[in-house]
Design a protein around this motif. Structure first.
Motif, PDB file in Angstrom:
ATOM      1  N   SER A  37      35.185  62.644   1.005  1.00  0.00           N
ATOM      2  CA  SER A  37      36.271  61.494   1.646  1.00  0.00           C
ATOM      3  C   SER A  37      35.574  60.389   2.082  1.00  0.00           C
ATOM      4  CB  SER A  37      36.665  62.201   2.994  1.00  0.00           C
ATOM      5  OG  SER A  37      37.803  61.447   3.545  1.00  0.00           O
ATOM      6  N   ARG A  38      36.200  59.363   1.137  1.00  0.00           N
ATOM      7  CA  ARG A  38      35.365  58.119   1.277  1.00  0.00           C
ATOM      8  C   ARG A  38      35.991  57.490   2.488  1.00  0.00           C
ATOM      9  NH1 ARG A  38      37.168  57.299  -5.063  1.00  0.00           N
ATOM     10  NH2 ARG A  38      38.659  58.743  -4.002  1.00  0.00           N
ATOM     11  N   LEU A  39      35.275  56.288   2.909  1.00  0.00           N
ATOM     12  CA  LEU A  39      35.658  55.579   4.371  1.00  0.00           C
ATOM     13  C   LEU A  39      36.060  54.330   3.924  1.00  0.00           C
ATOM     14  CD1 LEU A  39      35.795  55.693   7.366  1.00  0.00           C
ATOM     15  CD2 LEU A  39      33.208  55.093   7.306  1.00  0.00           C
ATOM     16  N   LEU A  40      35.255  53.371   3.890  1.00  0.00           N
ATOM     17  CA  LEU A  40      35.386  52.048   3.416  1.00  0.00           C
ATOM     18  C   LEU A  40      35.379  51.430   2.074  1.00  0.00           C
ATOM     19  CD1 LEU A  40      33.630  50.424   6.405  1.00  0.00           C
ATOM     20  CD2 LEU A  40      35.867  51.090   6.057  1.00  0.00           C
ATOM     21  N   ASN A  41      34.984  52.541   0.964  1.00  0.00           N
ATOM     22  CA  ASN A  41      35.032  52.454  -0.306  1.00  0.00           C
ATOM     23  C   ASN A  41      34.318  51.018  -0.641  1.00  0.00           C
ATOM     24  OD1 ASN A  41      35.939  52.776  -2.914  1.00  0.00           O
ATOM     25  ND2 ASN A  41      37.718  51.527  -2.546  1.00  0.00           N
ATOM     26  N   THR A  42      32.922  51.145   0.079  1.00  0.00           N
ATOM     27  CA  THR A  42      32.025  50.000  -0.399  1.00  0.00           C
ATOM     28  C   THR A  42      31.458  50.181  -1.696  1.00  0.00           C
ATOM     29  OG1 THR A  42      30.331  51.258   0.726  1.00  0.00           O
ATOM     30  CG2 THR A  42      31.640  49.471   2.198  1.00  0.00           C
ATOM     31  N   PRO A  43      30.826  49.071  -2.229  1.00  0.00           N
ATOM     32  CA  PRO A  43      30.679  47.890  -1.701  1.00  0.00           C
ATOM     33  C   PRO A  43      31.821  46.846  -1.810  1.00  0.00           C
ATOM     34  CG  PRO A  43      29.436  48.080  -4.121  1.00  0.00           C
ATOM     35  CD  PRO A  43      30.081  49.515  -3.439  1.00  0.00           C
ATOM     36  N   ASP A  44      32.805  47.132  -2.887  1.00  0.00           N
ATOM     37  CA  ASP A  44      33.765  46.047  -3.082  1.00  0.00           C
ATOM     38  C   ASP A  44      35.293  46.487  -3.214  1.00  0.00           C
ATOM     39  OD1 ASP A  44      31.623  44.108  -3.494  1.00  0.00           O
ATOM     40  OD2 ASP A  44      31.333  44.917  -5.446  1.00  0.00           O
ATOM     41  N   GLY A  45      35.435  47.828  -2.757  1.00  0.00           N
ATOM     42  CA  GLY A  45      36.809  48.401  -2.986  1.00  0.00           C
ATOM     43  C   GLY A  45      37.733  48.267  -1.825  1.00  0.00           C
ATOM     44  N   THR A  46      38.887  48.689  -2.023  1.00  0.00           N
ATOM     45  CA  THR A  46      39.782  48.383  -0.964  1.00  0.00           C
ATOM     46  C   THR A  46      39.436  49.582   0.023  1.00  0.00           C
ATOM     47  OG1 THR A  46      41.574  47.535  -2.263  1.00  0.00           O
ATOM     48  CG2 THR A  46      42.043  48.285  -0.033  1.00  0.00           C
ATOM     49  N   PRO A  47      39.366  49.462   1.509  1.00  0.00           N
ATOM     50  CA  PRO A  47      39.214  50.518   2.314  1.00  0.00           C
ATOM     51  C   PRO A  47      40.109  51.683   2.405  1.00  0.00           C
ATOM     52  CG  PRO A  47      38.658  48.426   3.366  1.00  0.00           C
ATOM     53  CD  PRO A  47      39.407  48.081   2.018  1.00  0.00           C
ATOM     54  N   TYR A  48      39.744  52.952   2.299  1.00  0.00           N
ATOM     55  CA  TYR A  48      40.622  54.185   2.575  1.00  0.00           C
ATOM     56  C   TYR A  48      41.017  54.252   3.804  1.00  0.00           C
ATOM     57  CZ  TYR A  48      39.412  55.406  -2.459  1.00  0.00           C
ATOM     58  OH  TYR A  48      39.538  55.723  -3.756  1.00  0.00           O
ATOM     59  N   THR A  49      40.090  54.063   4.828  1.00  0.00           N
ATOM     60  CA  THR A  49      40.412  54.102   6.084  1.00  0.00           C
ATOM     61  C   THR A  49      39.985  52.882   6.895  1.00  0.00           C
ATOM     62  OG1 THR A  49      39.870  56.422   6.087  1.00  0.00           O
ATOM     63  CG2 THR A  49      39.486  55.332   8.084  1.00  0.00           C
ATOM     64  N   TRP A  50      40.798  52.635   7.928  1.00  0.00           N
ATOM     65  CA  TRP A  50      40.876  51.522   8.642  1.00  0.00           C
ATOM     66  C   TRP A  50      41.125  51.846  10.101  1.00  0.00           C
ATOM     67  CZ3 TRP A  50      44.900  50.755   4.989  1.00  0.00           C
ATOM     68  CH2 TRP A  50      46.041  50.880   5.386  1.00  0.00           C
ATOM     69  N   TRP A  51      40.931  50.884  11.170  1.00  0.00           N
ATOM     70  CA  TRP A  51      41.380  51.380  12.380  1.00  0.00           C
ATOM     71  C   TRP A  51      41.997  50.057  13.041  1.00  0.00           C
ATOM     72  CZ3 TRP A  51      38.740  48.295  16.590  1.00  0.00           C
ATOM     73  CH2 TRP A  51      37.710  47.791  16.044  1.00  0.00           C
ATOM     74  N   VAL A  52      42.681  50.197  14.058  1.00  0.00           N
ATOM     75  CA  VAL A  52      43.663  49.102  14.679  1.00  0.00           C
ATOM     76  C   VAL A  52      43.199  48.998  15.925  1.00  0.00           C
ATOM     77  CG1 VAL A  52      46.084  48.560  15.192  1.00  0.00           C
ATOM     78  CG2 VAL A  52      45.487  49.910  13.264  1.00  0.00           C
ATOM     79  N   GLY A  53      42.859  47.673  16.583  1.00  0.00           N
ATOM     80  CA  GLY A  53      42.554  47.496  17.838  1.00  0.00           C
ATOM     81  C   GLY A  53      43.597  47.088  18.727  1.00  0.00           C
TER      82      GLY A  53
END
Length: 1206
Positions: A650-666
């Motif tokens: 399960s990929r998280l931020l899809n680094t180094p250059d991809g669009t993130p799979y997961t993000w968080w809202v502040g």
């Protein structure tokens, strides 16, 4: 608008009854009570100068009045010094004018002091009326009432529709369905009814908007829709105003944009946000005005989103077919109200010597008690009264007394209530509000013979009867008064042709709702009587006359500096502001204070089945609202939140250059694409920052997409983004793919607002801020410290209003202000000087009920506000902190200055202000007392901390016991000899090699410790020396505590049993031993005190020194050399088993040193040692009460191996 004179009499030499108004020849009616005197001689002056005179002006049609000006009568000694203004549409049902600064009593305008000067008053809010009435209150002492007036304003015109309770106006949209994002609805109404729907619209999806009257209050109900599951309901209901059935015009404006609504009634605006989650109001093709419980009264200027509905109805563009008789003028009400105060009465005549009494009236009041009606009968009397909110009738005739109590209560609710009373031979009945079913009847054998006179209001009863009154005078309004089934002609009473009255206001009901607007803040419940109101603050978290002041501290930092320890606390960051109190966890560490806000997301929450196209969104709810959390983060020095993403394919931020799979809202509802351990704008995880990811090609462990479980975790520390409110996971839908998410609590450290301070170095230095806004409610709090005897803390000025706080003398703090009633000053006296360079807390509050000044949360003064005075504080100058206006400047420090819950940033302003420096030093002078048990106070820029390194305690105040659990064979060894290396090989446990200087005092020892055990015998503590001298504390076989001392080469050691009880009982016991030369003092807590004294009879070779302490042992002795064989044989095996804590020998804490390995010390331990404070836990058995002092005398000549106790 251009304002011009509507009615002009000033500076005229004659008094004209014919006047040209607005360039149109109109006859102006001047109606006065009694006879006019000197008409045509320069003004109005009545024949009698008393409080029953008035001047009435008819403007011909309704006009907007904006100002009034007065002069005295020309060339005379007649003028009016004070007067009241009433207005009306019809010349009846008068309404007193109220300026905003006096919300409860009709405004008394200041008049003239001579005949020529002109005094003009611009009305704070314009009034629309045709008739004005001026009532003189005070006048010239040299002459009589005299008046010339000018009235200023402009034309007024509006479409009016009269609703008869049957008709409905339907306003149809151009489209069949409307999806409305923004609404603006405005209208004016007047009615004598307390119930009725004014406006209603609804849609097929359940949306609706309704504006209606309920019990004389205006109710707005709006629903923008609920979600499909019904879990989020959109219904929102807001109430405004009261007493709206007074047949006076009331203005309503409703402004809605999405879910934000402004609801304005008569210039009082409520701001609220609708429930639900939708923004549009979905209505069908029409909105209706007046329906269901149909409105009965008048409306004008009905505007809906820019369309003038009243104008469309007048031009027959709308459906008005439901009206039987549609009229575009307002039908006058036929009621004639009478207003009573505590000194009023109204006398009416009825049939005399008649065998039946029949009276009726309507009343409204706030008082629970009052005499409504009194009548003298031929052989007794009749009373109808209000008792505890219930109406009772009392008939007292010869040899018979009859009392009728009506069921129900709460008739003092300000609403109109109808009373009907009928009495005749052998029958009486009392009916309230027309409810025949609950009417009270009696068939008592009574004979009625009327006296012919009826007194309403109560005063005459008190004056004319010999008995002391049981009732209070009635304060309130009456209308529709009937005597002998005939409606009383109150117009004839007003003209003096019928009845009599005193101190009543005819054709006017001046009832005031003191709870509307509600001055009870923060949800306080308002109750009232005729003259005052009170607030119940139960359950609100606030206190004071108006529930203005929070009962909680602003932060965990504030609790720490009250000496509190770590716990769960309520905090209120903005004090009296709009944020409510909420619970947080306060963790008081040695040098920091942490505030923790928890969320509801379980640790290791499993996430499956999510993709980029269909992400799983995890919503986090906290124990506080986002607004409350923002108050914490904005004032904190540092905030952090731990996040962890455990993954398997399960990929998280899809680094180094991809669009993130997961993000968080502040907190600002913004998406963030960085993870714990990284920073904003950097799409990396902690391993990417530290360059230690599992696969170096990626910046997150999870982005390697491996089949093994991996984790990316770390702290989010950019506090403007915190807390995490949502996490959207997007890569767990593949076979074998899984993720587990953990979001820890929000933790914030410090409170900058609590320590925000400025130092004033010269008497002329000051800081300035924007004008203080505290019209009806104001609070100010701060800390100060100074060595100067006086100084102004702060000041803000208006035209005549002002507010000031100052140190008037070394022992007096003053709070002074003026809101238009004259200066008020409160002084609090301190029994000790305040210029002692220590922190002192000042809090001041002013509201519509009272003013309060408090010093150091102990000394206070309270001053009630005048009942009939001005209430609004109107300021215009800047707020000056430190000095202003030539006042004596303040020298010293001010910190944590809060005004109405807002902290002023003194430090930031001080950075750019000459003579003022940011911050303040010297906190230990005030807070050092909180460092206990020998802890030392350490100064910090933003506070202080307690250094516990030289004590046997830990914690923010050196009050936390440090202890350990000893198993069989466990011992602690501390080397007391300087410059000695302790070999690690001597023990099979960890050792610390360090040479530390140790203070050595051969004639004194101070020893303190606590213990608990269930095993005996054992050695608790042993101190050896370079010789065979030693000191030991042991538990004997029977569990008694024994002290063993060998000093000066004695043949046998001194032994004394310190307690005859079995102390090996599993309970904690505290021991303190002090030896000063030959005197030994021992204290065993549980309130038994022992004192041991050695007489001065030793020979010189037997001195009282314990030479050269060598080693200290806890739990067991492991020593080479000569040791008392009794200790080894009886007490050393298997060793102490139990808990020891807070062990302190002189300046050394050996057990703490053994447990705190991060601090180097010459200490080592053998066996298993587990940290625990069980040796100092609370008692579970009752302590022995009282203090028993034992004086133990040592006699060297008699001492062999035992001691004699006396």
């Amino acid at each position: 608008n251009q304002f011009f004179c509507l009615f002009c009499l000033l500076s005229t030499l004659s008094f004209h009854l014919q006047i040209n108004l607005l360039n149109k020849a109109q006859k102006l009616k001047l109606i006065t009570s009694h006879t006019l005197l000197c008409v045509g001689a320069g003004g109005w002056s009545p024949l009698d100068s008393d409080h029953y005179q008035w001047l009435q002006v008819d403007l011909g049609i309704r006009k907007q009045v904006t100002a009034i000006a007065t002069q005295g009568r020309y060339s005379s000694s007649d003028w009016t010094t004070r007067y009241r203004l009433l207005y009306s549409d019809t010349g009846r049902n008068w309404k007193p004018y109220h300026q905003d600064g006096n919300i409860w009593v009709s405004t008394a305008f200041t008049g003239n002091s001579n005949t020529e000067s002109v005094v003009r008053h611009d009305l704070q809010h314009a009034i629309v009326a045709r008739y004005l009435r001026i009532i003189p209150l005070d006048w010239s002492e040299e002459g009589r009432i005299g008046l010339r007036i000018e009235i200023y304003g402009c034309p007024y015109w509006a479409d009016v529709i009269n609703f008869d309770g049957q008709g409905v106006i339907s306003y149809r949209f151009k489209m069949k369905k409307m999806k409305i994002l923004k609404d603006v609805i405005a209208l004016k109404f007047k009615t004598a009814e307390s119930e009725g729907v004014i406006l209603h619209g609804e849609g097929q999806q359940g949306d609706y908007i309704t504006l209606e009257l309920r019990r004389g209050r205006l109710l707005l109900q709006i629903n923008l829709g609920s979600n499909q599951y019904g879990s989020i309901l959109g219904h929102t209901s807001v109430t405004s105003g009261s007493l709206l059935d007074d047949h006076h015009w009331h203005s309503v404006v409703i402004e809605r944009y999405r879910r934000n609504v402004n609801f304005t009634l008569d210039q009082h605006t409520q701001h609220f946000r609708t429930n639900g989650e939708f923004d549009h109001l979905d209505l069908d093709y029409e909105v209706q005005a007046a329906l269901i419980r149909n409105f009965k009264g008048c409306m004008e200027s009905i505007n809906y989103n820019g369309d003038n509905i009243t104008d469309l109805a007048r031009r027959k563009k709308l459906d008005t077919s439901s009206f039987r008789n549609l009229t575009f003028s307002c039908v006058d009400s036929h009621t004639f109200p009478v207003f009573f105060n505590a000194t009023s009465f109204l006398q009416l005549s009825g049939r005399r010597e008649h065998n039946m009494v029949s009276v009726g009236f309507q009343f409204r009041t706030w008082n629970p008690n009052g005499l409504l009606l009194f009548s003298s009968l031929a052989d007794g009397m009749l009373e109808i009264a209000l008792n505890d909110g219930k109406v009772t009738a009392h008939i007292n005739v010869t040899q018979l007394s009859c009392v009728l109590h009506v069921s129900g209560s709460g008739l003092n609710d300000g609403e109109w209530h109808d009373v009907r009373f009928l009495a005749k031979e052998n029958f009486a009945m009392l009916t309230i509000d027309g409810d025949e079913a609950s009417a009270v009847r009696t068939n008592a054998p009574i004979q009625i013979t009327t006296g012919g006179t009826y007194h309403f209001g109560g005063k005459c009863y008190f004056l004319w009867t010999q008995a002391s009154p049981f009732q209070r005078s009635f304060q309130g309004c009456m209308q529709l008064i009937q005597v002998d089934d005939q409606l009383a002609d109150l117009t004839a009473v007003e003209q003096g042709r019928l009845g009599a009255f005193e101190n009543v206001s005819l054709d006017m009901c001046a009832i005031i709702d003191r709870c509307m607007p509600n001055h009870c803040e923060h949800g306080g419940r308002c109750t009232q009587t005729w003259n005052s109101f009170s607030c119940s603050c139960d359950g609100t978290g606030y206190t004071g006359a108006t529930c203005h002041t929070s009962v909680y501290e602003q932060s965990c930092e504030a609790y720490k500096h009250l000496g509190r320890s770590s716990d769960l606390y309520w905090i209120d960051p903005d004090g009296s502001g709009s944020l409510g109190p909420f619970k947080v966890i306060c963790n008081m560490t040695e040098d920091k204070v942490w505030t923790t806000v928890v969320n509801n997301l379980p640790a290791q929450t499993s996430v499956t089945g999510s993709s980029r196209e269909r992400r799983t969104v995890l919503q986090l709810n906290y124990s506080a609202t986002m607004e409350q959390i923002s108050a914490i983060t904005s004032s904190a020095e540092h905030c952090e939140q731990h996040v962890a993403y455990s993954c398997r394919m399960s990929r998280l931020l899809n680094t180094p250059d991809g669009t993130p799979y997961t993000w968080w809202v502040g907190r600002a509802n913004e998406k963030h694409f960085y993870w714990g351990g990284s920073a904003p704008g950097i799409q990396k995880c902690a391993c990417g920052i530290e360059r230690n990811c599992t696969d170096p090609k990626y910046h997150c462990n999870c982005d390697a997409d491996q089949k093994q479980w991996r984790e990316d975790s770390g702290l989010l520390v950019y506090k403007d983004h915190l807390p995490v409110s949502q996490v959207a996971v997007g890569d767990t839908n593949r076979p074998g793919s899984e993720a587990k998410l953990t979001v820890g609590p929000l933790r914030c450290q410090g409170d900058r607002s609590y320590w925000n301070a400025a130092s004033f170095n010269t008497p002329s230095s000051y800081l300035h801020f924007s004008t203080f806004q505290g019209e009806t409610s104001a609070d100010i709090s701060f800390y100060f410290k100074t060595s100067a005897p006086y100084g102004v803390f702060l000041e803000n000025l208006g035209n005549t209003d002002f507010i000031r706080l100052e140190l008037k003398s070394p022992t007096v703090v003053s709070f002074s202000f003026d809101v238009g009633n004259g200066p008020v000053e409160l002084n609090v006296h301190s029994p000790t000087p305040l210029n002692d360079d220590q922190w002192h807390r000042v809090s001041a509050e002013r509201n519509v009920k009272e003013a309060i000044l408090q010093l150091d949360q102990q000394y206070r003064e309270v001053r009630p506000a005048p009942e009939q005075g001005h209430t609004r504080l109107e300021l215009y100058s800047q707020l000056y902190v430190g000095a202003a206006g030539g006042q004596r400047g303040f020298l010293g420090c001010i910190r944590s200055l809060k005004m109405n819950g807002v902290t002023l940033d003194l430090e930031e302003r001080a950075k750019v202000t000459p003579g003022v420096k940011p911050g303040c030093s010297g906190h230990c002078t005030s807070f050092g007392m909180y460092c206990r048990n020998g802890g030392k106070c350490v100064e910090k820029y933003n506070g202080y901390s307690c250094d516990c390194s030289g004590t046997a305690y830990d914690g923010p105040f050196c009050t936390k016991d440090v202890g350990g659990f000893f198993e069989a064979g466990t011992l602690v060894r501390y080397n007391l000899v300087p410059d000695v290396v302790v070999a690690a090989s001597s023990l099979d446990s960890k050792s610390v090699v360090q040479s530390l200087p140790t203070e050595t005092n051969l004639t004194r020892e101070d020893l303190a410790f606590s213990f608990s055990t269930s095993s005996a015998p054992s050695i608790l503590l042993y101190i050896s020396s370079r010789t065979q001298d030693y000191m030991a504390v042991v538990l004997r076989q029977n569990g008694t505590l024994q002290l063993r001392y060998n000093l000066g080469g004695l043949r046998e050691p001194f032994t004394v049993d310190l307690d005859q009880r079995n102390l090996a009982n599993g309970q904690p016991h505290s021991v303190n031993i002090t030896r000063v030369e030959r005197d030994i003092y021992v204290q065993v807590k549980e309130d038994i005190i022992h004192s041991l004294s050695v007489p001065h009879v030793f020979s010189e070779e037997h001195d009282s020194n314990l030479p050269g302490e060598n080693t200290l042992f806890l739990g067991k002795v492991f020593e080479t050399g000569q040791i008392d064989p009794v200790l080894i044989e009886k007490y050393n095996t298997p060793g102490f088993v139990g808990c020891l804590s807070r062990v302190q020998f002189n300046s050394i804490a050996p057990l703490k040193a053994a447990l705190r390995t991060q601090v180097p010390a010459p200490v080592s331990h053998q066996g298993k040692l587990v940290e625990s404070n069980c040796g100092a836990s609370p008692l579970t058995i009752p302590p022995i009460l009282g203090l028993i002092m034992l004086i133990i005398m040592f006699d060297y000549l008699k001492c062999s191996s035992n001691l004699e106790l006396e």
